[in-house]
Write a protein that holds these residues in place. Structure first.
Motif: not given
Lengths: 100, 150
Positions: B59-61, B108-109, B121-123, B128-129
């Protein structure tokens, strides 16, 4: 502008005034790490916002003066904005790691 | 006064043209690096930390990729406005899109935090991608500069 800064000064003083009056008796220990985290996030956001504004203004001026150099300026601006944003994210990650 | 630019038809001018062509493709290469790097890191995190962290990272990416894409479009629109060319987009639209990126990240967060706090943490790592892709691009440019002398 000066009035606005005075207003912010008064508001920030008020933020500190209320908890000071509320204190008394046996209070719970203050979580200074969380408070410091909040302040550091605020400082990081403010400085990153200023930096982004300055970079954008300089790039817009440069593009307006020399439209032929637009691709290079645009590329540098995109990279700059992405890296400035990541600096605020670094702060957020450090705060999450410390406050948790 | 002597000009810094090479004269057309000379080897220096050809080299300049090749270098210019190479560097003009940097943004597209960064986009491709993000597309390659994202899934690779998600799979690695899945094996190392489990599905929840990998889902948060994915999701973060995705947010970071969309964020970078919108940033490019906003800067392009800003360039149009600054140079006075192709002014089809309104100033308000440009500013709104710039702000919408932050709203998307916050949503998203918040979504991740309410659904699965373990994935946060994964998000955060996924956001930082673009930095990882820029580092890859810097390494690639360094390699090309050393190998080809561009």
């Amino acid at each position: 502008m000066r009035n606005l800064s005075k207003l912010f000064l008064v508001l920030s003083a008020l933020c500190f005034a209320m908890p000071a009056f509320a204190q008394g008796g046996a209070s719970a220990p203050v979580n200074w790490v969380a408070i410091a985290g909040g302040f550091s996030m605020a400082i990081a956001s403010a400085v990153c916002g200023l930096a982004q504004g300055k970079a954008t203004a300089a790039a817009a001026e440069a593009m307006a003066r020399n439209p032929a150099a637009r691709p290079g300026i645009q590329f540098a601006l995109i990279l700059g904005l992405a890296l400035i944003e990541s600096l605020a994210l670094y702060t957020l990650v450090i705060i999450f790691a410390k406050v948790k | 006064m002597e000009s810094d630019q090479a004269k057309p038809g000379t080897p220096d001018a050809a080299s300049d043209s090749v270098a210019q062509h190479f560097y003009s493709g940097a943004l597209e290469r960064i986009r491709r690096f993000m597309l390659v790097l994202g899934p690779l890191v998600v799979v690695a995190i899945w094996f190392a930390f489990g599905l929840r962290s990998a889902l948060g990272l994915a999701v973060g990416c995705a947010i970071a990729y969309l964020n970078f894409h919108w940033l490019k479009r906003v800067v392009s629109a800003l360039g149009d406005r600054a140079t006075g060319t192709n002014t089809t987009q309104s100033g308000k639209g440009v500013v709104l899109r710039f702000l919408l990126r932050y709203v998307l990240m916050a949503l998203g967060a918040y979504g991740i935090l309410t659904v699965s706090p373990a994935s946060l943490n994964g998000l955060l790592a996924g956001l930082f991608l673009p930095v990882g892709a820029i580092v890859c691009e810097a390494g690639y440019e360094l390699y090309v500069a050393l190998a080809r002398g561009l």
